[in-house]
Design an enzyme around this catalytic site. Structure first.
Site, PDB file in Angstrom:
ATOM      1  N   GLY A 277       0.782  -1.174   0.134  1.00  0.00           N
ATOM      2  CA  GLY A 277       0.236  -0.169   0.032  1.00  0.00           C
ATOM      3  C   GLY A 277       0.912   1.429   0.057  1.00  0.00           C
ATOM      4  O   GLY A 277       0.130   2.390   0.315  1.00  0.00           O
ATOM      5  N   GLU A 319       4.618  -6.319   0.617  1.00  0.00           N
ATOM      6  CA  GLU A 319       4.114  -6.529  -0.570  1.00  0.00           C
ATOM      7  C   GLU A 319       4.031  -5.419  -1.397  1.00  0.00           C
ATOM      8  O   GLU A 319       2.791  -5.045  -1.574  1.00  0.00           O
ATOM      9  CB  GLU A 319       2.871  -7.315  -0.229  1.00  0.00           C
ATOM     10  CG  GLU A 319       2.801  -8.640   0.439  1.00  0.00           C
ATOM     11  CD  GLU A 319       1.559  -9.202   0.973  1.00  0.00           C
ATOM     12  OE1 GLU A 319       1.484 -10.336   1.334  1.00  0.00           O
ATOM     13  OE2 GLU A 319       0.594  -8.323   0.802  1.00  0.00           O
ATOM     14  N   CYS A 394     -19.146   5.976 -23.697  1.00  0.00           N
ATOM     15  CA  CYS A 394     -20.407   6.467 -23.533  1.00  0.00           C
ATOM     16  C   CYS A 394     -20.623   6.791 -22.206  1.00  0.00           C
ATOM     17  O   CYS A 394     -21.651   5.997 -21.583  1.00  0.00           O
ATOM     18  CB  CYS A 394     -21.368   5.589 -24.486  1.00  0.00           C
ATOM     19  SG  CYS A 394     -22.229   6.498 -25.586  1.00  0.00           S
TER      20      CYS A 394
END
Length: 466
Positions: A277, A319, A394
């Site tokens: 993180g 990690e 769109c």
């Protein structure tokens, strides 16, 4: 009369002058180095180059949109984490971006690999990544996924539910093997990040609650299963985090559970994973720390908590995913249309529409993420104009860059580059509106090559039953 913002805050945003921190640059052609891969430069002609290759040549050969990877930058970030976290186990979080070539880079630079689905595990194994350096995450792993992980001999499986503990124990017993396990703990930390990428507060799907006693119960269950080996605990508090305070609280609480396990079972758990993180610079407002700084801070936190609880310090792991892949990649687009839209009080916003959009970068729509960009194919003498880079889909929320100053003469045919798109852009890419996904082009020492080819219309229709 002022115009109503019918689409709500996405379009009202911070106002038609952009966010308060966004200041018009003296030269809209200039790069902010902290936002770009290490080997990106701009020549006197204003053309952006990656590792010695001009993006105009990349666009001519590979088309747009395209993800462009500075391979040496990616590899250097792997080494920075490997060396900065010396003595730790560093697992690259493949969910950020994974393909066969990236898996090989990660292996060659000495990192381990974290996967969270059977598909990611399949890519890792097929690329030749050593199974004993792979960790397997996921909150709802199927029997077939767990079976593949056991048969391959992965380094550890991070269990996320009581059902999974039972499922894994039976599968391991049936195979006569012992599965190495970490228990994912929800520590109740509110990370300072977007709600959808905060993962350690109580009201979400991941892990076992520490406060409610569920984590302790999960530890008891794992220790009671002969086919499971409890290696330690796992904590992950969220993504795009710059403040180590959240890690300090998480470490205190998870080390406290280590102490409970020792006192209750007489077991000193050998491992502790603090997750990832770590934030990166998407705009000039982001100021990430180096891996070495992060390692020093996290090590000091864990040592302090272990000392306080009288716990033997476990082997630590992290990690990083975004922090490696994110800054090493830019996305290259071609401008198709330009609209100057009158807003309140006589202001004008320039809408620059490119040939990609939310199908190749959904982070702005999904997380309200901020990105920067630059005119990449020429030098302009026009003054800066507040611009919004939008896609071709769109959806009114099909926005790539909400606010940035580009030269006021941006026109169709120009190339625009968006930095810091290596994490969760290709991974979250879709074929919305049947738009094929872009290629991934790696550039190193003046040479470029495709490592993930462009999707074609034939690819899109291959699964249809005609």
């Amino acid at each position: 009369m002022s115009r109503a913002h019918e689409a709500g805050a996405l379009h009202a945003g911070a106002g038609h002058r952009g966010p308060a921190w966004l200041v018009a640059p003296e030269d809209p052609n200039a790069l902010t180095p902290s936002l770009w891969p290490a080997n990106v430069t701009k020549g006197a002609n204003g053309v952006l180059s990656v590792a010695g290759v001009e993006v105009t040549k990349l666009a001519e050969e590979y088309g747009t949109p395209a993800y462009v990877v500075d391979e040496d930058d990616f590899r250097a970030r792997c080494r920075d984490f490997r060396d900065g976290f010396a003595g730790w186990d560093v697992y690259y979080a493949g969910k950020a971006f994974l393909c066969a070539e990236v898996a090989r880079w990660v292996a060659q630079e000495g990192l381990r690999l974290d996967v969270c689905t059977g598909g990611e595990l399949a890519v890792a194994l097929r690329s030749g990544f050593p199974a004993d350096r792979i960790a397997f995450h996921g909150n709802n792993k199927s029997e077939s996924e767990l079976t593949r992980a056991l048969d391959a001999g992965v380094a550890r499986i991070v269990v996320d539910s009581h059902e999974e503990i039972s499922r894994l124990a039976k599968l391991a017993a049936d195979r006569g093997v012992t599965a190495p396990v970490l228990v994912r703990v929800t520590v109740g930390v509110e990370a300072h990040t977007h709600e959808y990428i905060a993962t350690a507060h109580e009201d979400q799907k991941f892990g076992f609650s520490l406060a409610g006693g569920d984590a302790a119960a999960a530890v008891d269950r794992v220790l009671a299963e002969p086919s499971l080996e409890l290696r330690g605990l796992h904590s992950h508090i969220g993504s795009q985090i710059f403040d180590s305070g959240g890690f300090e609280i998480a470490a205190r609480r998870v080390v406290g559970l280590h102490a409970q396990v020792r006192d209750r079972h007489g077991v000193d758990l050998p491992e502790l994973c603090l997750g990832g993180g770590f934030g990166i610079a998407y705009t000039t407002q982001d100021d990430p720390e180096s891996p070495a700084q992060l390692a020093n801070e996290l090590a000091a936190i864990v040592e302090h908590e272990c000392h306080g609880y009288g716990v033997v310090k476990p082997r630590l792991s992290v990690e990083p995913g975004r922090a490696i892949a994110g800054p090493a990649v830019l996305t290259l687009y071609e401008v198709g249309t330009v609209k100057r839209v009158e807003l309140d009080a006589g202001a004008v916003r320039t809408y620059v529409a490119v040939d990609g959009g939310m199908s190749d970068n959904i982070r702005t729509a999904l997380y309200d993420a901020d990105f920067s960009c630059t005119l990449a194919s020429r030098r302009s003498s026009a003054p800066p104009a507040l611009s919004r880079v939008v896609g071709k889909h769109c959806e009114s929320g099909d926005i790539v860059v909400k606010d940035e100053f580009l030269p006021g003469d941006v026109r169709p045919g120009d190339l625009v580059a968006v930095p810091a798109t290596g994490a969760y852009c290709r991974s979250l890419a879709s074929t919305y509106n049947h738009v094929p996904r872009p290629p991934v082009v790696a550039v190193r020492a003046g040479a470029a090559r495709v490592i993930v080819r462009r999707e074609t219309e034939e690819d899109l229709m291959r699964l249809d039953v005609w």
